[in-house]
Design a protein around this motif. Structure first.
Motif, PDB file in Angstrom:
ATOM      1  N   ASP A 269       9.721  31.835 -63.938  1.00 53.50           N
ATOM      2  CA  ASP A 269       9.131  30.279 -63.543  1.00 53.50           C
ATOM      3  C   ASP A 269      10.357  29.493 -63.064  1.00 53.50           C
ATOM      4  O   ASP A 269      11.538  30.062 -63.181  1.00 53.50           O
ATOM      5  N   ASN A 270      10.093  28.655 -62.483  1.00 49.88           N
ATOM      6  CA  ASN A 270      11.071  27.668 -61.870  1.00 49.88           C
ATOM      7  C   ASN A 270      11.646  26.770 -63.107  1.00 49.88           C
ATOM      8  O   ASN A 270      11.805  25.675 -62.605  1.00 49.88           O
ATOM      9  N   GLU A 297       6.219  29.163 -59.248  1.00 47.59           N
ATOM     10  CA  GLU A 297       6.095  27.651 -59.688  1.00 47.59           C
ATOM     11  C   GLU A 297       5.103  27.701 -60.756  1.00 47.59           C
ATOM     12  O   GLU A 297       4.001  28.271 -60.776  1.00 47.59           O
ATOM     13  N   SER A 298       5.605  27.214 -62.090  1.00 52.45           N
ATOM     14  CA  SER A 298       4.853  27.260 -63.242  1.00 52.45           C
ATOM     15  C   SER A 298       3.597  26.442 -63.163  1.00 52.45           C
ATOM     16  O   SER A 298       3.735  25.056 -62.673  1.00 52.45           O
ATOM     17  N   ALA A 299       2.540  26.527 -63.752  1.00 53.92           N
ATOM     18  CA  ALA A 299       1.584  25.794 -63.653  1.00 53.92           C
ATOM     19  C   ALA A 299       1.642  24.534 -64.793  1.00 53.92           C
ATOM     20  O   ALA A 299       1.078  23.364 -64.146  1.00 53.92           O
ATOM     21  N   PHE A 300       2.610  24.786 -65.740  1.00 57.98           N
ATOM     22  CA  PHE A 300       2.847  23.574 -66.573  1.00 57.98           C
ATOM     23  C   PHE A 300       3.847  22.418 -65.842  1.00 57.98           C
ATOM     24  O   PHE A 300       3.613  21.183 -65.985  1.00 57.98           O
ATOM     25  N   PRO A 318      13.723  21.425 -68.704  1.00 54.27           N
ATOM     26  CA  PRO A 318      13.815  20.867 -67.201  1.00 54.27           C
ATOM     27  C   PRO A 318      13.299  21.971 -66.067  1.00 54.27           C
ATOM     28  O   PRO A 318      13.701  23.206 -66.258  1.00 54.27           O
ATOM     29  N   TYR A 319      12.737  21.548 -65.127  1.00 53.75           N
ATOM     30  CA  TYR A 319      11.923  22.582 -64.076  1.00 53.75           C
ATOM     31  C   TYR A 319      12.762  22.004 -63.029  1.00 53.75           C
ATOM     32  O   TYR A 319      13.182  20.832 -62.687  1.00 53.75           O
ATOM     33  N   LEU A 320      12.825  23.109 -61.685  1.00 51.16           N
ATOM     34  CA  LEU A 320      13.113  22.422 -60.559  1.00 51.16           C
ATOM     35  C   LEU A 320      11.945  22.621 -59.606  1.00 51.16           C
ATOM     36  O   LEU A 320      11.085  23.459 -59.718  1.00 51.16           O
ATOM     37  N   MET A 322      10.260  23.692 -56.152  1.00 58.31           N
ATOM     38  CA  MET A 322      10.418  25.113 -55.164  1.00 58.31           C
ATOM     39  C   MET A 322      11.500  24.982 -54.097  1.00 58.31           C
ATOM     40  O   MET A 322      12.237  25.870 -53.833  1.00 58.31           O
ATOM     41  N   LYS A 323      11.607  23.762 -53.678  1.00 59.54           N
ATOM     42  CA  LYS A 323      12.869  23.308 -52.667  1.00 59.54           C
ATOM     43  C   LYS A 323      13.995  23.378 -53.153  1.00 59.54           C
ATOM     44  O   LYS A 323      15.136  24.175 -52.597  1.00 59.54           O
ATOM     45  N   GLU A 324      14.302  22.947 -54.442  1.00 54.83           N
ATOM     46  CA  GLU A 324      15.560  23.101 -55.316  1.00 54.83           C
ATOM     47  C   GLU A 324      15.857  24.583 -55.412  1.00 54.83           C
ATOM     48  O   GLU A 324      16.910  25.038 -55.342  1.00 54.83           O
ATOM     49  N   VAL A 325      14.678  25.404 -56.077  1.00 51.69           N
ATOM     50  CA  VAL A 325      14.910  26.915 -56.019  1.00 51.69           C
ATOM     51  C   VAL A 325      15.414  27.424 -54.796  1.00 51.69           C
ATOM     52  O   VAL A 325      16.495  28.263 -54.840  1.00 51.69           O
ATOM     53  N   ASN A 326      14.700  27.263 -53.614  1.00 50.02           N
ATOM     54  CA  ASN A 326      15.029  27.823 -52.412  1.00 50.02           C
ATOM     55  C   ASN A 326      16.786  27.577 -52.064  1.00 50.02           C
ATOM     56  O   ASN A 326      17.108  28.371 -51.678  1.00 50.02           O
ATOM     57  N   ASP A 327      17.005  26.239 -52.363  1.00 47.70           N
ATOM     58  CA  ASP A 327      18.277  25.994 -51.786  1.00 47.70           C
ATOM     59  C   ASP A 327      19.361  26.718 -52.748  1.00 47.70           C
ATOM     60  O   ASP A 327      20.424  27.019 -52.270  1.00 47.70           O
TER      61      ASP A 327
END
Length: 361
Positions: A269-270, A297-300, A318-320, A322-327
């Motif tokens: 998950d992210n 992307e996590s449902a949570f 802490p989550y990111l 999906m744009k942050e994951v992408n970068d």
């Protein structure tokens, strides 16, 4: 004196390419050949553009890369240089139209110790492809002129001396300015040709702010400044010749097929810690594998519970975005894996990304 025109292309409308090549066909002297490099277009675009290019006897079509690779104009142009048989190269753009005396002017500018850059007129939106097709060059009126860094005439030996374009540069920005600086540093004279013989077909500019949002077409935030920093580093060190040019690799669609059979699959998950750990620690461990990393992307992450905890500054994983994951992944490709066979995809609904890489080389 014969010269070669190189085009770098990916997933653009075939019609604008055809108009550019038609303007070349109208030359008084066909003292040139065209090397057309399609870098990783999808099957739909590559099949159509190949048909367009092969109509012109002076043009040769090449397809390199695959659609999973990030856009890299430098790689396309460097490959084109390896296919060039003449001593002089003109780097073109798929949006450019040329005047009927273009080839004569170019021939007059060919000098072994000089490269030339050009003015270009930018056509307004109202000058459509239909208008261009049915008008003489002199009847097309640009809204303004500007100097270019990327459309230029170069001795092939000069490009080889400095190692060609730097393939660190991805997407858009600074690859041409960097090349020009390194040529001057290597002792070549830069000439600015002021002839009004080039026109640029109108197209929409990609909104700068859109780069900050995740899109199905991979884009990296702040890439222009990253590219600029790389160029400025060359200026600071007065470096003109690139290192390890011999390590360049050019992939094909058959290499993409290899990536469709990963030997390791990592699904996460992210969650910030997991993404960072996988990219920087776990992934490099699989040196003898083809690895696919899927980040969903996590449902949570989108739940009201998570949003409430975040708003109240309560402790939570802490989550990111999906744009942050992408970068993070794109930066990893840029700095560590740009010479590997890899594929990067963003899902249609922008809720997952896939990064597959062959770590066996």
């Amino acid at each position: 004196m014969k010269f070669t025109i190189i085009y770098a292309y990916r997933n653009r409308e075939p019609n604008r390419v055809e108009l550019s090549l038609l303007s070349l066909k109208k030359q008084k002297h066909i003292n040139f050949e065209v090397v057309f490099v399609d870098y990783g277009s999808t099957l739909e675009f590559s099949e159509n553009i190949k048909k367009v290019v092969e109509v012109f006897e002076f043009a040769t079509y090449y397809h390199i890369g695959h659609n999973g690779l990030l856009w890299n104009k430098s790689k396309a142009l460097n490959y084109g240089t390896t296919k060039t048989k003449t001593d002089t190269i003109f780097i073109a753009d798929v949006d450019v139209l040329v005047a009927p005396d273009f080839s004569e002017v170019i021939e007059s500018l060919i000098k072994p110790n000089q490269f030339s850059l050009f003015r270009i007129g930018y056509l307004p939106e109202r000058v459509t492809s239909n208008v261009i097709e049915n008008s003489d060059f002199d009847m097309l009126k640009p809204k303004h002129y500007g100097d270019t860094f990327g459309v230029g005439l170069f001795p092939k030996k000069a490009l080889e001396k400095v190692g060609g374009l730097d393939e660190f540069f991805h997407f858009y920005g600074s690859e041409d300015e960097d090349l020009n600086f390194r040529l001057v540093a290597a002792g070549y004279k830069m000439n600015r040709c002021q002839s009004n013989m080039l026109l640029h077909q109108w197209h929409e500019r990609y909104p700068q702010k859109a780069k900050e949002n995740l899109s199905a077409i991979p884009r990296l935030s702040n890439i222009q400044r990253i590219n600029q920093r790389h160029f400025l580093r060359h200026k600071e060190t007065q470096k003109f010749a690139l290192d390890a040019v011999q390590t360049r690799k050019y992939y094909s669609n058959s290499d993409y097929e290899i990536l469709e059979k990963p030997s390791k699959i990592i699904e996460i998950d992210n969650i910030e810690a997991e993404v960072i750990h996988v990219l920087n620690y776990e992934l490099p461990l699989f040196k003898s594998h083809i690895v696919k990393v899927i980040v969903k992307e996590s449902a949570f992450y989108n739940s009201s519970k998570y949003k409430l905890k975040t708003a109240l500054n309560k402790q939570t994983q802490p989550y990111l975005s999906m744009k942050e994951v992408n970068d993070l992944i794109l930066q990893k490709i840029l700095f560590d894996y740009r010479n590997y066979n890899y594929s990067y995809k963003v899902s249609k609904y922008l809720n997952s990304v896939e990064f597959t890489i062959d770590l066996r080389n």
